[in-house]
Design a protein around this motif. Structure first.
Motif, PDB file in Angstrom:
ATOM      1  N   LEU A 177      38.499 -72.930  15.037  1.00  0.00           N
ATOM      2  CA  LEU A 177      39.051 -73.376  13.505  1.00  0.00           C
ATOM      3  C   LEU A 177      38.421 -71.857  12.938  1.00  0.00           C
ATOM      4  O   LEU A 177      36.922 -72.430  12.221  1.00  0.00           O
ATOM      5  N   ASP A 178      39.027 -71.586  12.387  1.00  0.00           N
ATOM      6  CA  ASP A 178      38.735 -70.281  11.613  1.00  0.00           C
ATOM      7  C   ASP A 178      38.486 -70.349  10.352  1.00  0.00           C
ATOM      8  O   ASP A 178      40.111 -70.168   9.756  1.00  0.00           O
ATOM      9  N   LEU A 179      38.007 -71.194   8.968  1.00  0.00           N
ATOM     10  CA  LEU A 179      38.036 -71.692   7.994  1.00  0.00           C
ATOM     11  C   LEU A 179      38.232 -70.603   6.560  1.00  0.00           C
ATOM     12  O   LEU A 179      38.189 -70.934   5.575  1.00  0.00           O
ATOM     13  N   LYS A 180      37.371 -69.557   7.161  1.00  0.00           N
ATOM     14  CA  LYS A 180      37.588 -68.705   5.630  1.00  0.00           C
ATOM     15  C   LYS A 180      39.173 -67.879   5.429  1.00  0.00           C
ATOM     16  O   LYS A 180      39.045 -66.973   4.314  1.00  0.00           O
ATOM     17  N   GLY A 181      40.061 -68.825   6.153  1.00  0.00           N
ATOM     18  CA  GLY A 181      41.268 -68.257   4.810  1.00  0.00           C
ATOM     19  C   GLY A 181      42.364 -69.650   5.149  1.00  0.00           C
ATOM     20  O   GLY A 181      42.141 -70.289   6.305  1.00  0.00           O
ATOM     21  N   ALA A 182      43.060 -70.459   4.867  1.00  0.00           N
ATOM     22  CA  ALA A 182      43.602 -71.140   5.003  1.00  0.00           C
ATOM     23  C   ALA A 182      43.383 -72.251   5.439  1.00  0.00           C
ATOM     24  O   ALA A 182      43.667 -73.012   6.369  1.00  0.00           O
ATOM     25  N   PRO A 183      41.892 -73.006   5.134  1.00  0.00           N
ATOM     26  CA  PRO A 183      41.182 -73.830   5.486  1.00  0.00           C
ATOM     27  C   PRO A 183      42.229 -74.896   5.252  1.00  0.00           C
ATOM     28  O   PRO A 183      42.190 -75.573   4.427  1.00  0.00           O
ATOM     29  N   PRO A 184      42.885 -75.689   6.821  1.00  0.00           N
ATOM     30  CA  PRO A 184      42.886 -77.337   6.673  1.00  0.00           C
ATOM     31  C   PRO A 184      42.367 -78.164   5.660  1.00  0.00           C
ATOM     32  O   PRO A 184      41.265 -78.154   5.938  1.00  0.00           O
ATOM     33  N   LYS A 185      42.746 -79.085   5.059  1.00  0.00           N
ATOM     34  CA  LYS A 185      42.239 -80.309   4.446  1.00  0.00           C
ATOM     35  C   LYS A 185      41.630 -81.588   5.927  1.00  0.00           C
ATOM     36  O   LYS A 185      42.163 -81.139   6.669  1.00  0.00           O
ATOM     37  N   LEU A 199      43.030 -82.497   9.870  1.00  0.00           N
ATOM     38  CA  LEU A 199      42.390 -82.136  10.867  1.00  0.00           C
ATOM     39  C   LEU A 199      42.319 -83.497  11.625  1.00  0.00           C
ATOM     40  O   LEU A 199      41.828 -83.369  13.188  1.00  0.00           O
ATOM     41  N   ARG A 200      42.182 -83.994  11.019  1.00  0.00           N
ATOM     42  CA  ARG A 200      41.889 -85.607  11.917  1.00  0.00           C
ATOM     43  C   ARG A 200      43.275 -85.826  12.481  1.00  0.00           C
ATOM     44  O   ARG A 200      43.201 -86.869  13.575  1.00  0.00           O
ATOM     45  N   GLU A 201      44.210 -85.756  12.435  1.00  0.00           N
ATOM     46  CA  GLU A 201      45.881 -85.513  12.928  1.00  0.00           C
ATOM     47  C   GLU A 201      45.126 -84.410  13.947  1.00  0.00           C
ATOM     48  O   GLU A 201      45.830 -85.103  15.255  1.00  0.00           O
ATOM     49  N   ILE A 228      32.439 -83.872   6.691  1.00  0.00           N
ATOM     50  CA  ILE A 228      32.036 -83.412   7.923  1.00  0.00           C
ATOM     51  C   ILE A 228      31.590 -84.055   9.088  1.00  0.00           C
ATOM     52  O   ILE A 228      31.734 -84.420  10.073  1.00  0.00           O
ATOM     53  N   LYS A 229      30.471 -85.397   8.702  1.00  0.00           N
ATOM     54  CA  LYS A 229      30.337 -86.335   9.842  1.00  0.00           C
ATOM     55  C   LYS A 229      30.882 -87.330   9.883  1.00  0.00           C
ATOM     56  O   LYS A 229      31.326 -87.445  10.943  1.00  0.00           O
ATOM     57  N   ASP A 230      32.433 -87.046   8.959  1.00  0.00           N
ATOM     58  CA  ASP A 230      33.934 -88.578   9.417  1.00  0.00           C
ATOM     59  C   ASP A 230      34.200 -87.641  10.469  1.00  0.00           C
ATOM     60  O   ASP A 230      34.486 -87.810  11.796  1.00  0.00           O
ATOM     61  N   LEU A 231      34.235 -86.026  10.151  1.00  0.00           N
ATOM     62  CA  LEU A 231      34.390 -84.919  11.866  1.00  0.00           C
ATOM     63  C   LEU A 231      33.790 -85.441  12.900  1.00  0.00           C
ATOM     64  O   LEU A 231      34.514 -85.526  14.040  1.00  0.00           O
TER      65      LEU A 231
END
Length: 461
Positions: A29-37, A41-43, A84-87
Motif C-alpha cells: 500500500l503506497d500511501l504517498k498518493g491517494a491514501p485511503p481512509k 482499509l478496515r473494509e 495504526i494500532k487499530d489496523l
C-alpha cells in the motif's frame, strides 16, 4: 520504481505442476498518493486475506503521525497512532504480517522538501536524495525509524527503501572525496545502508531490514561481498514488466547468492507500473508479470537461497511530486487475479470463478476493465465511475454536437465524487478530478458556452 514496457497478448491459463513455495504474499500500500481512509482499509483487509494475501507492506511516507522535530513531515490527513494500532489489531486477527516501509536514502522528497531539512540534500536543487556525509542525516533517519518502531512492536521486518538514489555522489562533499580517491558511488551507498541497518539491528535485534535491490545490481560481486551487507539486510528484487526475463533474473539471484545473501524477496506489481498518469489497470499485463515470477520461483535453487516472500506493489505515485496512477479500487480486480495466480500457480477458469465470487462480479475481463460490471467489493463504485468517465468523457468532448452532454457528465462526475469521498480525503478527490476530469470538462464547458452564444445570436436575428 520501474514503469512497464507496454502490453502484449498472453495466455492466462498457463499450467504449472504445483504452486511453488513463495513465502509471504504481501500487498503493498503506497500511501504517498491517494491514501485511503482507515475506514476503507478496515473494509478491504479482509478481502485481501480472502484472496490469498498474508500481509501488508505499508509505505507510510507522510501519512505516519510523526512527532516532535519530525512533525512537519506529517500530512494534514496523516493517520493517528490509534488508527495504526487499530489496523495492527485487525492485521493480527487476519494473521497478517505487517512490514512498515520508510525511505532512508532515496525518495526522500517528503522530508527534504521542507526548509527545516533542505540542508540535508545531497544536491541542493533536488530533494530526493539524503546527504550521507552529514551526522544530522543519520540522526534524522534514526528518529524516523524510532518513531515507526515505537508503534510497530512485535514486527519481524522493516523495509528501509534505498531504491533509486538519484544524484548520489554528485554533492560537493561526495565529489571532493571521490576526486581524492577516498570513495566512490557504490561505497557511498553501501556505507549508508550499513549504518542504517546496523542501527536497526542494534536497537531491535529481532527485526531484519529489507531493501530494494536496484542499487545493488551494478555493484561488483567482490565489492558487494566486501561490504558485508549480506549479514545486515535482505534484498527485495523488483521487476514489474510483463516480459520479465526469467533466465536473466536467475543469474541475478545467483549473483546475490554468491555474495552471501541467503534470504531474498521478490516484488511484482498489480497496478501503478504502466504509466505515471495511468487511470485504468490492464489486468493481463500484471498477470503476465506474476506468471513470470512463478517461473522464476519454480526454478529457484532452494538449497542455497531462501525466498521469504513476494510483495505485490501498487504504486500510487512514481515519486512524491508525480501525478496519481490508478486509484486503489481500480486496481483491486488486478490484485485479486494476481493473488489467486500466486496462490495456485495458475490462473484458470477455477481461479477466475473464485475472483468473480469474491469481488461480486458476473464477468471479468482480463484484457481491459469492463464498463458493464464493476462488482460489489468495497470501492467498486469508484472503479465503475472511473472506468465509465475515462472511457467515454473524452469521446463525448471530441464528438460533441449537443449541449445535453455536459449535464450528463456533470451528473456522472458528481457520482464519482460521492463514491471517492467515502474512501479518500478531500484533497485526493480534488487532485484526481483536477488531473483526469477537469481539462476535458473545461473544453466541454467552453464548447457549450460557444454553442449557447451561437444559438442566442440566431434567436436575435
Amino acid at each position: 520504481m520501474a514503469d512497464g514496457q507496454g502490453d502484449k497478448p498472453m495466455e492466462a491459463d498457463v499450467k504449472m505442476h504445483k504452486p511453488p513455495q513463495l513465502g509471504l504474499k504481501l500487498v503493498h500500500l503506497d500511501l504517498k498518493g491517494a491514501p485511503p481512509k482507515i475506514s476503507y482499509l478496515r473494509e478491504i483487509f479482509p478481502l485481501f486475506a480472502d484472496l490469498g494475501a498474508d500481509g501488508i507492506l505499508l509505505e507510510y511516507e507522510d501519512m505516519f503521525p510523526y512527532e516532535g522535530k519530525l512533525q512537519v513531515l506529517k500530512s494534514p490527513n496523516a493517520y493517528s497512532p490509534s488508527d495504526i494500532k487499530d489496523l495492527m489489531v485487525l492485521a493480527k486477527t487476519l494473521k497478517f504480517e505487517i512490514i512498515p516501509l520508510v525511505q532512508t536514502f532515496g525518495h526522500m522528497e517528503f522530508v527534504l522538501k521542507h526548509e527545516a531539512f533542505a540542508h540535508l540534500r545531497e544536491v541542493k536543487a533536488f530533494p530526493n536524495t539524503l546527504n550521507p556525509h552529514k551526522e544530522e542525516s543519520m540522526e534524522l533517519v534514526k528518529s524516523m525509524i524510532d518513531q515507526i518502531m515505537a508503534i510497530h512492536n512485535n514486527i519481524k521486518w522493516i523495509h528501509i527503501g534505498s531504491d533509486e538514489v538519484y544524484y548520489l555522489g554528485e554533492g560537493e562533499e561526495s565529489k571532493q572525496l571521490i576526486e581524492q580517491g577516498q570513495t566512490n558511488k557504490n561505497s557511498l551507498f553501501t556505507s549508508h545502508v550499513k549504518a542504517v541497518a546496523s542501527y536497526i539491528i542494534a536497537t531491535h535485534s529481532n527485526v531484519k531490514p529489507i531493501i530494494w535491490d536496484d542499487m545493488l545490481r551494478n555493484i561488483s560481486a567482490d565489492k558487494l561481498k566486501e561490504s558485508m551487507l549480506d549479514q545486515l539486510v535482505e534484498p527485495m528484487i523488483w521487476v514489474y514488466n510483463a516480459d520479465l526475463d526469467v533466465n536473466k533474473m536467475l543469474l541475478q539471484i545467483q549473483k546475490y547468492q554468491g555474495m552471501g545473501f541467503s534470504q531474498i524477496w521478490f516484488a511484482s506489481a498489480f497496478k501503478g507500473a504502466t504509466g505515471a498518469a495511468q487511470c485504468l489497470t490492464s489486468i493481463s499485463y500484471h498477470l503476465a508479470n506474476h506468471l513470470q515470477w512463478l517461473n522464476v520461483a519454480e526454478t529457484l535453487p532452494r538449497n542455497s537461497i531462501h525466498l521469504q516472500g513476494i510483495a505485490l506493489t501498487g504504486w500510487q505515485r512514481y515519486d512524491h511530486f508525480s501525478v496519481l496512477c490508478e486509484l486503489l479500487p481500480v486496481g483491486i480486480p488486478s490484485l485479486a487475479v494476481c493473488l489467486q495466480t500466486l496462490r495456485h500457480g495458475v490462473f484458470s477458469l477455477k481461479e477466475e470463478e473464485y475472483v468473480k465470487r469474491s469481488l461480486g462480479c458476473k464477468s471479468l475481463r482480463i484484457d481491459f476493465p469492463s464498463i458493464e460490471d464493476a462488482g460489489s467489493f468495497p470501492g467498486s463504485e469508484v472503479l465503475d465511475h472511473v472506468t465509465h468517465i475515462i472511457t467515454y468523457l473524452q469521446q463525448s468532448v471530441d464528438k460533441l454536437h449537443e449541449n445535453i452532454v455536459y449535464a450528463l457528465w456533470e451528473a456522472a462526475i458528481s457520482k464519482l465524487r460521492t463514491a471517492m469521498e467515502r474512501i479518500y480525503y478531500p484533497d485526493t478527490v480534488e487532485e484526481w478530478i483536477e488531473e483526469h476530469v477537469n481539462p476535458a470538462l473545461t473544453r466541454l464547458q467552453c464548447l457549450v458556452h460557444d454553442m449557447d452564444e451561437a444559438l442566442a445570436s440566431i434567436d436575435i436575428k
